[in-house]
Every structure is written in structure tokens, then in C-alpha cells.
Design a protein around this motif. Structure first.
Motif, short mmCIF file in Angstrom:
data_model
loop_
_atom_site.label_atom_id
_atom_site.label_comp_id
_atom_site.label_asym_id
_atom_site.label_seq_id
_atom_site.Cartn_x
_atom_site.Cartn_y
_atom_site.Cartn_z
N VAL A 3 0.84 -1.20 0.00
CA VAL A 3 0.00 0.00 0.00
C VAL A 3 0.88 1.25 0.00
CG1 VAL A 3 -1.75 1.31 1.24
CG2 VAL A 3 -1.90 -1.18 1.16
N ALA A 4 1.96 1.23 0.79
CA ALA A 4 2.86 2.38 0.85
C ALA A 4 3.50 2.66 -0.50
CB ALA A 4 3.93 2.14 1.91
N ASP A 5 3.71 1.63 -1.30
CA ASP A 5 4.26 1.84 -2.63
C ASP A 5 3.28 2.58 -3.54
OD1 ASP A 5 6.57 0.51 -1.90
OD2 ASP A 5 5.94 -1.41 -2.75
N LEU A 6 1.98 2.42 -3.26
CA LEU A 6 0.95 3.11 -4.04
C LEU A 6 0.62 4.48 -3.47
CD1 LEU A 6 -1.61 0.18 -4.60
CD2 LEU A 6 -0.07 1.17 -6.31
N VAL A 7 0.65 4.60 -2.14
CA VAL A 7 0.23 5.83 -1.45
C VAL A 7 1.36 6.31 -0.56
CG1 VAL A 7 -1.51 6.90 0.03
CG2 VAL A 7 -2.16 5.01 -1.48
N PRO A 8 2.14 7.28 -0.99
CA PRO A 8 3.22 7.81 -0.14
C PRO A 8 2.68 8.39 1.16
CG PRO A 8 3.46 8.53 -2.42
CD PRO A 8 2.11 7.89 -2.32
N GLY A 9 3.39 8.19 2.25
CA GLY A 9 3.01 8.78 3.52
C GLY A 9 2.01 7.98 4.31
N ILE A 10 1.77 6.74 3.93
CA ILE A 10 0.79 5.92 4.64
C ILE A 10 1.25 5.70 6.07
CG2 ILE A 10 1.64 3.56 4.25
CD1 ILE A 10 -1.93 4.78 3.56
N GLY A 11 0.31 5.61 7.01
CA GLY A 11 0.64 5.51 8.42
C GLY A 11 1.09 4.12 8.84
N PRO A 12 1.85 4.02 9.93
CA PRO A 12 2.34 2.73 10.41
C PRO A 12 1.25 1.83 10.98
CG PRO A 12 2.91 4.47 11.95
CD PRO A 12 2.36 5.14 10.74
N ALA A 13 0.08 2.40 11.31
CA ALA A 13 -0.99 1.60 11.90
C ALA A 13 -1.73 0.75 10.88
CB ALA A 13 -1.99 2.51 12.62
N LEU A 14 -1.53 1.03 9.60
CA LEU A 14 -2.26 0.27 8.58
C LEU A 14 -1.68 -1.13 8.45
CD1 LEU A 14 -4.47 0.59 6.32
CD2 LEU A 14 -2.55 0.83 4.73
N ARG A 15 -2.55 -2.15 8.53
CA ARG A 15 -2.13 -3.54 8.34
C ARG A 15 -2.04 -3.87 6.86
NH1 ARG A 15 -1.03 -7.64 6.54
NH2 ARG A 15 -1.29 -9.77 7.34
N GLY A 16 -2.96 -3.34 6.07
CA GLY A 16 -2.98 -3.61 4.64
C GLY A 16 -4.30 -3.17 4.06
N ALA A 17 -4.62 -3.63 2.85
CA ALA A 17 -5.85 -3.22 2.20
C ALA A 17 -6.17 -4.18 1.07
CB ALA A 17 -5.72 -1.80 1.64
N SER A 18 -7.47 -4.27 0.75
CA SER A 18 -7.85 -4.95 -0.49
C SER A 18 -7.77 -3.92 -1.61
CB SER A 18 -9.26 -5.54 -0.39
OG SER A 18 -10.22 -4.52 -0.16
N TRP A 19 -7.44 -4.41 -2.81
CA TRP A 19 -7.27 -3.52 -3.96
C TRP A 19 -7.93 -4.13 -5.18
CZ3 TRP A 19 -4.94 -4.89 -8.59
CH2 TRP A 19 -4.72 -3.86 -9.51
N THR A 20 -8.58 -3.29 -5.98
CA THR A 20 -9.05 -3.70 -7.30
C THR A 20 -8.73 -2.58 -8.28
OG1 THR A 20 -11.27 -2.73 -7.39
CG2 THR A 20 -11.04 -4.78 -6.15
N PRO A 21 -8.57 -2.90 -9.56
CA PRO A 21 -8.30 -1.85 -10.55
C PRO A 21 -9.55 -1.19 -11.10
CG PRO A 21 -8.19 -3.99 -11.60
CD PRO A 21 -8.46 -4.26 -10.13
N ARG A 22 -10.74 -1.62 -10.67
CA ARG A 22 -11.99 -1.15 -11.28
C ARG A 22 -12.58 0.09 -10.60
NH1 ARG A 22 -14.13 -5.72 -14.06
NH2 ARG A 22 -12.33 -6.69 -15.05
N ASP A 23 -12.03 0.48 -9.44
CA ASP A 23 -12.65 1.54 -8.65
C ASP A 23 -12.16 2.92 -9.05
OD1 ASP A 23 -14.05 -0.37 -7.13
OD2 ASP A 23 -12.30 -0.66 -5.85
N GLY A 24 -12.92 3.94 -8.64
CA GLY A 24 -12.53 5.30 -8.95
C GLY A 24 -13.41 6.32 -8.27
N THR A 25 -13.36 7.54 -8.77
CA THR A 25 -14.09 8.66 -8.18
C THR A 25 -14.61 9.58 -9.26
OG1 THR A 25 -12.07 9.98 -8.00
CG2 THR A 25 -12.68 8.64 -6.07
N VAL A 26 -15.57 10.42 -8.85
CA VAL A 26 -16.10 11.48 -9.70
C VAL A 26 -16.49 12.62 -8.77
CG1 VAL A 26 -18.52 10.76 -9.59
CG2 VAL A 26 -17.66 11.85 -11.67
N ASN A 27 -16.67 13.80 -9.30
CA ASN A 27 -17.15 14.91 -8.48
C ASN A 27 -18.68 14.87 -8.51
OD1 ASN A 27 -18.14 17.56 -7.70
ND2 ASN A 27 -16.01 18.25 -7.82
N PRO A 28 -19.35 14.48 -7.40
CA PRO A 28 -20.80 14.26 -7.45
C PRO A 28 -21.60 15.54 -7.66
CG PRO A 28 -20.01 14.10 -5.19
CD PRO A 28 -18.79 14.21 -6.06
N LEU A 29 -21.12 16.66 -7.16
CA LEU A 29 -21.86 17.92 -7.36
C LEU A 29 -21.79 18.35 -8.82
CD1 LEU A 29 -20.87 19.92 -4.16
CD2 LEU A 29 -22.85 18.44 -4.53
N LYS A 30 -20.64 18.17 -9.44
CA LYS A 30 -20.52 18.50 -10.86
C LYS A 30 -21.31 17.52 -11.71
CE LYS A 30 -16.11 20.90 -10.35
NZ LYS A 30 -14.66 20.90 -10.61
#
Length: 389
Positions: free
Chosen positions: A150-177
């Protein structure tokens, strides 16, 4: 009618058609607006009936995630429906930009679901494996990442994180726009947007629906109920029992910074203009949509700081609460009334993720006059299965 047959018009508070609309969509949020946007490809006379700003507005109280991972556990067709919408999202974003000039800032770099302990990590892995093994589920790539990955993907990740699930299909949009772009498209394409037209009653006679609203009477050959929590009351008017309830979410917004988060988490994202959104609350609090509470907000803030400790130097600028539209089992509802043919209902709590499916797939079903059998899993009949004696 051609897909982009534009009849320049602006928002109106009164119907411009004295006759009968081809379709009236009840609800001007993201669900109803996406459906109406798609319907303009096939039908000429379209009205969107909306309430006033005092209405519950889930469309303005979300983080704008276009999210696939984890969707469909317990109902594989929901996972497949979600995947189809995510795949259609680039087309929707491109069309809206070309039509209205509004960039909704779709980004699909993949997404992460954080785990802060071995127990959370193992539970997430088991849930994802179970999801993919369901009969009828179309699998997609996913992986459990340890903290270093996860740290390789997200610089500055905290030491408390154990890990994460990841998929390439997810994303974001601006909902108000996104909501703004859909409404701007109405003006470009001749869709009548009618605010202040909360529907009070619905009747049908000789193949025409009569909708009595707070301001006027609107008639239409087809109707789509996309009124969120209001679908419970309105569904009863067309012979459908729609078991939806409010579920409150709370959100923290942080001030704008330089963009430093390259991939979103389910609980933390950075908007296109640099502001941060933190949110992951699921409260059964009735219709108290404007109430925020320090215990929930403090938990949200603590987990965000565990992800990115540098956020401790970023100021919170506002908080808000909004109501999700949750069905009895948490999955969407799509159905045509058997007692009132031509009346459709669409209810979900993922109006952003499913906007493309609503615009390009569900709207075509409404225009064709039938919900196909492959969406039978989403009908209200699933709530009324006879129990064995």
C-alpha cells in the motif's frame, strides 16, 4: 428522435406541455436525473418532477465514489450490475462533457479498502473470496496488499495500517458536478425539469398517469419513481411495497491542499480541486438527516489520521450528515408495476456508481416498456417469498 436532438430550453417551474408527456420521472437527484438523461435518446416529451430544497438530498451528501469492490456479496447480480456501470462510466463522463462543457472529473485508478488489524485484514480477504466464488458472479481482479505494498501506491501511509484490499476497477467522480451536468443536459435536450413538484398522488386511467403535485397536475404515458426514500409512499400508489429506510452517513471535509492522494480509499478521497472527504458512518438514526455527532466524527477523523498522519496539519472546514436510501436487504430495486403497467421504480443507495447503468441500460428498459428477466433479482418479489410451513 436523434440522440442529440437539442431543443434549447431552461429550467421551468411549470409544465410546458399542456398534453401528455411520454414519461415523467419522479425525483431529480442522481438516480432520476441519470434515467431522464438516458430517456431523451428514445422519447421526446420528458418531465422530471422534483421537490424543493427541503427534501432529503442523498445526491449532495456522498463522497462521489465509483466503486466496484465488495459489491454483490449475497446477490451476485448486483456485483455484475455494478461492474457494468463502472465500465460504462467513461462514456457517460465524455458525453456530458461534450454536451454541457462540464467535466465531472472521472478518475478510475483503482481503489483500496483499508484494514487496521490482522482480524480486519483476514475478514476482508474472506469476504472478497466469498464474493468471487458466488454462483453467477463475474469475477474481476483483486488482491490483498500488505502495508508495504500500500505504501508503494500511497506515499506517507501511516504505520498503523495492516494492509488493504485492492481492485483496478474503482474510482471517483465529483458528485456535485455530476448532478449539475445532468441538469444542464436537460436544458440542452428539451427535458422539462420541474422543481417544487413533489408528487402527492398517482392514478392511472386509459393508459395515462395523472400525477397531482404541489403545484400542478402532470400527465404521462410512462412514469419512473426515483424519489429515494419517497418511493416507499409513492410505490404504494402503484401497487408496490417498497421497503426502504434511511441510513445516516456523516462526512468531514478538509481544506484544499496540493493533490497528493493518487488512489482513493473507501473511507478517504481527495477531490479534483484538492479538498479531502472523510466518511464511512452507517447509522440507523431515522430521518435525522442534519444531525452530526462528535463520537462518530472523531472516529472518522482518527481512522483518517491512521491512514495518512500528515492530515493532522490540514484543517477541517465543515461536516455534514445525509441519508442513504437503503432497501430491506441493502440491494437496489428495479421493477415495473403489475397493477399499473407503465409505472417503473428505481431505488438504490449507489446513485453515483450506478449512474451510467441508469443512463444507458435502465432508461432503455423503461423506453422499451419492460424490465428484462435478468433484473428479476432486483424486484420487490424477493421480499415476499412464501415461507415453508
Amino acid at each position: 428522435m436523434s440522440e442529440l436532438n437539442a431543443r434549447a430550453s431552461g429550467p421551468s417551474t411549470m409544465p410546458r406541455h399542456s398534453g401528455v408527456y411520454d414519461v415523467a420521472v419522479v425525483g431529480g437527484g442522481l438516480v432520476g436525473s441519470a434515467i431522464a438523461y438516458g430517456l431523451r435518446r428514445s422519447l421526446d416529451r420528458i418531465a422530471v418532477l422534483d421537490e424543493d430544497d427541503v427534501a432529503f438530498r442523498a445526491s449532495r451528501g456522498n463522497a462521489g465514489l465509483v466503486w466496484v469492490q465488495g459489491k454483490g456479496l449475497g446477490l451476485a447480480p448486483y456485483g455484475n450490475w455494478t461492474q457494468s456501470s463502472a465500465a460504462l462510466w467513461p462514456r457517460l463522463a465524455t458525453e456530458l462533457h461534450e454536451l454541457t462543457g462540464i467535466d465531472v472529473h472521472l478518475e478510475q485508478p483503482g481503489g483500496l479498502h483499508p484494514a487496521f488489524s490482522d482480524a480486519e485484514f483476514d475478514a476482508r480477504r474472506q469476504a472478497m473470496a466469498l464474493l468471487m466464488a458466488q454462483p453467477g458472479m463475474t469475477p474481476y481482479p483483486w488482491q490483498m496488499l500488505d502495508r508495504q505494498q500500500v505504501a508503494d501506491l500511497v506515499p506517507g501511509i501511516g504505520p498503523a495500517l495492516r494492509g488493504a484490499s485492492w481492485t483496478p476497477r474503482d474510482g471517483t467522480v465529483n458528485p456535485l458536478k455530476l448532478l449539475r451536468a445532468l441538469h444542464a443536459a436537460f436544458a440542452c435536450c428539451g427535458v422539462d425539469y420541474l422543481p417544487g413538484h413533489g408528487v402527492q398522488s398517482i392514478t392511472q386511467s386509459n393508459g395515462v398517469f395523472k400525477l397531482v403535485t404541489a403545484r400542478d397536475v402532470v400527465r404521462a404515458k410512462l412514469i419512473v419513481l426515483a424519489a429515494g426514500l419517497g418511493n416507499r409512499r409513492l410505490g404504494a400508489e402503484i401497487g408496490l411495497d417498497v421497503p426502504v429506510r434511511p441510513q445516516r452517513g456523516q462526512v468531514i471535509v478538509l481544506e484544499r491542499t496540493a493533490r497528493t492522494l493518487p488512489i482513493p480509499f473507501t473511507t478517504l478521497r481527495q477531490m479534483d480541486e484538492g479538498s479531502w472527504i472523510i466518511g464511512d458512518a452507517h447509522e440507523e438514526a431515522g430521518y435525522a438527516d442534519k444531525t452530526t455527532g462528535l463520537p462518530v466524527l472523531a472516529t472518522l477523523a482518527d481512522r483518517a489520521l491512521m491512514l495518512l498522519p500528515a492530515l493532522q496539519h490540514v484543517r477541517a472546514v465543515r461536516t455534514w450528515a445525509a441519508l442513504r436510501v437503503m432497501s430491506q436487504d441493502g440491494f437496489p430495486i428495479y421493477e415495473q408495476s403489475r397493477t399499473h403497467p407503465g409505472a417503473f421504480i428505481a431505488t438504490c443507495h449507489s446513485g453515483v456508481t450506478l449512474a451510467a447503468a441508469h443512463a444507458f441500460r435502465f432508461s432503455a428498459m423503461v423506453a422499451a416498456g419492460a424490465v428484462p428477466s435478468d433484473l428479476d433479482a432486483f424486484s420487490t418479489r424477493r421480499f415476499h417469498v412464501p415461507q415453508p410451513a
